[in-house]
Every structure is written in C-alpha cells, then in structure tokens.
Design a protein around this motif. Structure first.
Motif, short mmCIF file in Angstrom:
data_model
loop_
_atom_site.label_atom_id
_atom_site.label_comp_id
_atom_site.label_asym_id
_atom_site.label_seq_id
_atom_site.Cartn_x
_atom_site.Cartn_y
_atom_site.Cartn_z
N LYS A 284 0.82 -1.21 0.00
CA LYS A 284 0.00 0.00 0.00
C LYS A 284 0.85 1.26 0.00
O LYS A 284 0.44 2.29 -0.56
CB LYS A 284 -0.96 -0.03 1.18
CG LYS A 284 -2.08 -1.08 0.99
CD LYS A 284 -3.07 -1.10 2.12
CE LYS A 284 -2.49 -1.70 3.39
NZ LYS A 284 -3.52 -1.85 4.45
N GLN A 288 0.57 4.08 -2.79
CA GLN A 288 0.32 5.46 -2.37
C GLN A 288 1.28 6.43 -3.07
O GLN A 288 0.86 7.48 -3.57
CB GLN A 288 0.47 5.56 -0.86
CG GLN A 288 -0.04 6.83 -0.23
CD GLN A 288 -0.14 6.68 1.28
OE1 GLN A 288 0.76 6.13 1.92
NE2 GLN A 288 -1.23 7.15 1.86
N ALA A 292 0.24 9.26 -5.96
CA ALA A 292 0.24 10.63 -5.43
C ALA A 292 0.27 11.66 -6.56
O ALA A 292 1.14 11.62 -7.43
CB ALA A 292 1.43 10.83 -4.50
N ARG A 297 -7.36 7.54 -6.97
CA ARG A 297 -7.62 7.34 -5.55
C ARG A 297 -7.11 5.98 -5.08
O ARG A 297 -6.77 5.11 -5.88
CB ARG A 297 -9.13 7.43 -5.29
CG ARG A 297 -9.65 8.77 -4.80
CD ARG A 297 -9.71 9.83 -5.88
NE ARG A 297 -10.23 11.10 -5.36
CZ ARG A 297 -11.51 11.45 -5.41
NH1 ARG A 297 -12.41 10.65 -5.92
NH2 ARG A 297 -11.90 12.62 -4.94
N LEU A 298 -7.11 5.81 -3.76
CA LEU A 298 -6.66 4.57 -3.13
C LEU A 298 -7.77 3.95 -2.31
O LEU A 298 -8.56 4.67 -1.68
CB LEU A 298 -5.47 4.84 -2.21
CG LEU A 298 -4.22 5.43 -2.85
CD1 LEU A 298 -3.26 5.91 -1.77
CD2 LEU A 298 -3.54 4.41 -3.75
N ASP A 300 -8.25 0.65 0.52
CA ASP A 300 -7.72 -0.49 1.25
C ASP A 300 -8.61 -1.70 0.99
O ASP A 300 -9.66 -1.59 0.34
CB ASP A 300 -7.68 -0.18 2.75
CG ASP A 300 -6.51 -0.85 3.46
OD1 ASP A 300 -6.06 -1.89 2.96
OD2 ASP A 300 -6.08 -0.34 4.50
N SER A 328 -6.34 2.59 8.77
CA SER A 328 -6.27 2.96 7.36
C SER A 328 -6.49 4.46 7.18
O SER A 328 -5.78 5.12 6.40
CB SER A 328 -7.30 2.18 6.54
OG SER A 328 -7.03 0.80 6.57
N ARG A 331 -3.58 6.51 7.85
CA ARG A 331 -2.54 6.32 6.84
C ARG A 331 -2.98 6.82 5.47
O ARG A 331 -2.38 6.50 4.45
CB ARG A 331 -2.14 4.84 6.77
CG ARG A 331 -1.26 4.44 7.95
CD ARG A 331 -1.28 2.94 8.20
NE ARG A 331 -0.32 2.57 9.24
CZ ARG A 331 -0.51 2.78 10.55
NH1 ARG A 331 -1.62 3.37 10.98
NH2 ARG A 331 0.42 2.42 11.43
N TYR A 333 -5.63 6.17 3.71
CA TYR A 333 -6.45 5.27 2.89
C TYR A 333 -7.89 5.51 3.34
O TYR A 333 -8.35 4.98 4.33
CB TYR A 333 -6.03 3.81 3.11
CG TYR A 333 -5.02 3.34 2.09
CD1 TYR A 333 -5.40 2.54 1.02
CD2 TYR A 333 -3.69 3.73 2.18
CE1 TYR A 333 -4.48 2.13 0.07
CE2 TYR A 333 -2.75 3.33 1.22
CZ TYR A 333 -3.15 2.53 0.17
OH TYR A 333 -2.25 2.14 -0.78
#
Length: 428
Positions: A284, A288, A292, A297-298, A300, A328, A331, A333
C-alpha cells in the motif's frame, strides 16, 4: 513612493526564454501525469455482492441488516462507545450519525461481482446475470434508490477467463446504454492485474465500446485491483503499479488493494492475512507513492472476520474492524471494502469518529491560515489544502455538517473547494 525601484540583473531575457523552451516538455508532462485530485466525492467504502445475489432491494436490505445488528449489539451511544472505545465526547454524535446514515444511505459504493465472489458459471447463466445487473442498476438510478457509485467487477485479463470477462462487461455496458445511457456514478473494476499491458488492453476495449456508441473518448474509467506481487514489483525491478497508471491513459480512477490474494501471493499463511500485515503495508505504501498527484484514488482491502453469532463474537469482530478502518484512515487510505452488512456500523463509526474527532483542530488551523493569524502551528499552502480536503471528506460522508464547518472556519463549501484545489460544487 509609488515608483517601482529599478534593480540590477545580469541575465539576458534570452536565457530565461531558453530555459522555458527547454522545460516546455517537462511542464506538459507534469500537467498530464500529475493533474491532482479529481475534485469529486470519494466513497468511504465499497460493498461487494455476487452477481447472482444482487437484487433491487440489496442496498436497503444491507441497511436494514446493519441497523438490526446495531440495535441488537450496541443499541445506544454508551454501548457502542464501550465496545469500540470511543471517547465520551464523541459517543452521542457518532452513534446518532451512524444510525441516520444506515437509514439514509447505507452503501456509498456497490460492486456487483462477477469474479471471485461469483466464480465460473455456464455462459448462458453469466450472460443473464450481467444483463439483469444492467437492468437493475439502470432502474436504481432512474428511481433514485441507487448508491452514489455502482458498477461491476469483471473477470480479469488472464487468458483462461479473458473472453468471459470481456463478454460480461460488454453485456453490462450495452444493457445500460439500452436503458438510457451510462450513469454518472458508474464504476468498473479490473481485478488481478499483473502486467501494464493488461491495463492497456482494458483501455482499448473501452475505446472500442465508446466508438460503437458514439460516446466521448475517455468517458468510461476503471479501477485497477492490486492483488499480485507482480503488480507492485516487476521482474525488471520497477514499480509496476506506476506503469499501470500510465498505461491507463487517464482512465484509472482508483487502485484497490486485495488483501487475501496479495497476502497469499507473498506466502502469508491464512491465519495472518490482514490489512495490517507488513506485506500489506509495503504494497500500500508503493501504491500510495505511485498514485500521489495523479488523481487516482486509493482503497484499502477488507477483513474476512464477520460480525455474526453471539454478542461477544460480534463485539470482537467490531473492535477488529473498527481498529483496522481507523488505522487505514490515519494512513490516508480513505476507502476500504466491506464484506457483510454488520460491518457497516463499525465502518461509519470509525469514519465519523475520525472526522469529528479532528474537526475543531482542523477548522481552527484552517481559519488561522486564512486569517494569517498564526497560532502555535505555522501552516503552508499544502497543509491548508490537506486541511480543506479533510473537512470536505467529512462533509461528503455525513460526518460533519456544512453549518458547523462554516461556524468554526468562517468558510463556505466553495471556499473549501478552492483551498483544496477542487472544482467548485462537485461534492456528493
């Protein structure tokens, strides 16, 4: 006073012009590759439902089951706070908002699954299920019962299932077009991507569909599911996921981490496959950094520990899920998968506690930045952008209200959009 002071320089204008010309391609590349956040609402989760199980009442059924679980195992704010360890100051607001969310909009993003959650079926059966999914999704948007985002996860681009996946996607999209067109909230997921060339193949497929229906080029985007080690680190030692974003030619909307397939591909035993395992954190982190600034988008993954059975088991599963979601969020996410209706109470409890718990501090810092008032933290434009994005995410999911953000910051939604670099009035 009033006259501009003349200052001495040494470089001719031709030097500046030459540097500009030399970097013109770099400027264009930066603008193309790193356009920034798309400025649209990002759902806090994705719910997966097998293609044969999806029905017209699926969204409401998930909401009702989630409410039943909440009422049975945490019927009031004190009970929910005791189970999850919520601060007393947040308990009432979080519980009330979770309940209201489950009544109003229990699912923010729904994926009708024709991959692992559906499995291999006779072609006629999958054809019928794909056509039925299109009919139901179109009807949901027509009668305003749809989730903000809905779509399918097709089978992957590997040889054994490629033709089946393409056919299912074609049937689904064709059905939507026949029912009135593609909804704005349409989301497609391409799973088990290992090579950038598979992403390119998806782009060519969508281009062909757009041409066949006279759609604007680039109208259809898709998510890339990261489930294999090859999607993180290629045989050449490069970060494959960055190449996949490039191969999507601007169509990639999100990267979704697949907890269990990825963990298994790393040799992690079943008992230790989790969102917080070191192999998950590594994958992850690479995702990320690769995403960036690109506008991708991200998301989890999920936990497979279901909140079912007696109260002690439900509470234990809720504490696990709440902790993983909270981890998450910290972080960056901001989205994840939910696999069972009883995951919804803890999804929203974690999300709402995250945004409500930091609301006053974020609002004060942003107000001080705008007023140039300083305070004990000196923030820069990038931090103001992050603070605005934080408040906008809270607004989008229902964790906070426009009126209270305006009261605390003195800013309108349009002001927040501007500070966050979003186009105005694009929130959900």
């Amino acid at each position: 006073m009033g006259q501009q002071e003349t200052v001495a320089t040494s470089l001719a204008d031709t030097v500046r012009e030459g540097i500009g010309a030399a970097l013109a391609q770099v400027d264009a590349d930066l603008a193309r590759r790193y356009p920034g956040d798309p400025g649209t609402r990002q759902p806090v989760h994705t719910v997966y439902v097998p293609g044969d199980a999806f029905a017209a009442d699926t969204l409401r059924s998930w909401g009702d089951q989630a409410l039943a679980a909440l009422d049975a195992h945490a019927p009031d704010a004190g009970a929910l706070a005791a189970v999850l360890g919520l601060p007393d100051a947040l308990a009432d607001e979080v519980h009330d908002r979770v309940r209201a969310k489950l009544l109003r909009e229990p699912v923010e993003d729904l994926r009708i699954d024709f991959e692992d959650g559906y499995g291999p079926r006779p072609d006629a059966e999958e054809d019928a299920a794909a056509a039925r999914a299109a009919t139901l999704v179109a009807a949901a948007y027509e009668n305003r019962t749809a989730a903000p985002y809905m779509g399918i996860r097709m089978k992957c681009m590997e040889a054994a299932v490629r033709d089946r996946g393409i056919r299912t996607l074609d049937i689904f999209l064709t059905g939507l077009m026949a029912a009135g067109g593609l909804p704005d909230g349409l989301v497609l997921t391409l799973p088990k991507v290992t090579y950038a060339e598979q992403v390119t193949a998806m782009v060519r497929l969508l281009e062909a569909f757009e041409r066949a229906h006279g759609l604007e080029s680039g109208r259809i985007g898709f998510e890339i599911q990261i489930e294999t080690t090859q999607s993180i680190l290629g045989a050449d030692g490069r970060a494959t996921v960055a190449r996949m974003i490039e191969a999507a030619e601007g169509r990639a909307t999100s990267l979704h981490y697949g907890t269990f397939d990825y963990s298994a591909s790393c040799g992690v035993s079943a008992a230790h496959q989790s969102l917080d395992h070191p192999v998950a954190d590594h994958a992850k982190a690479v995702m990320q950094v690769a995403a960036a600034g690109t506008g991708v988008r991200l998301s989890d993954g999920s936990t497979n520990v279901l909140p079912v059975g007696p109260a002690d088991r439900v509470h234990a599963a809720w504490r696990l899920h709440h902790g993983l979601v909270s981890r998450s969020l910290a972080r960056a996410y901001y989205q994840g998968w939910d696999m069972h209706p009883a995951h919804l109470p803890t999804r929203y409890a974690a999300v709402y506690a995250f945004y409500r718990g930091g609301l006053e501090q974020a609002a004060a810092r942003l107000a001080a930045y705008v007023a140039k008032a300083g305070g004990d933290v000196m923030d820069e434009p990038a931090t103001a952008k992050a603070l605005s994005g934080y408040l906008l995410r809270g607004l989008d999911c229902g964790a906070v209200d426009t009126a209270e953000v305006a009261r605390l910051t003195g800013l309108t939604r349009a002001d927040l959009d501007t500070l966050a670099g979003r186009p105005a009035a694009t929130g959900g």
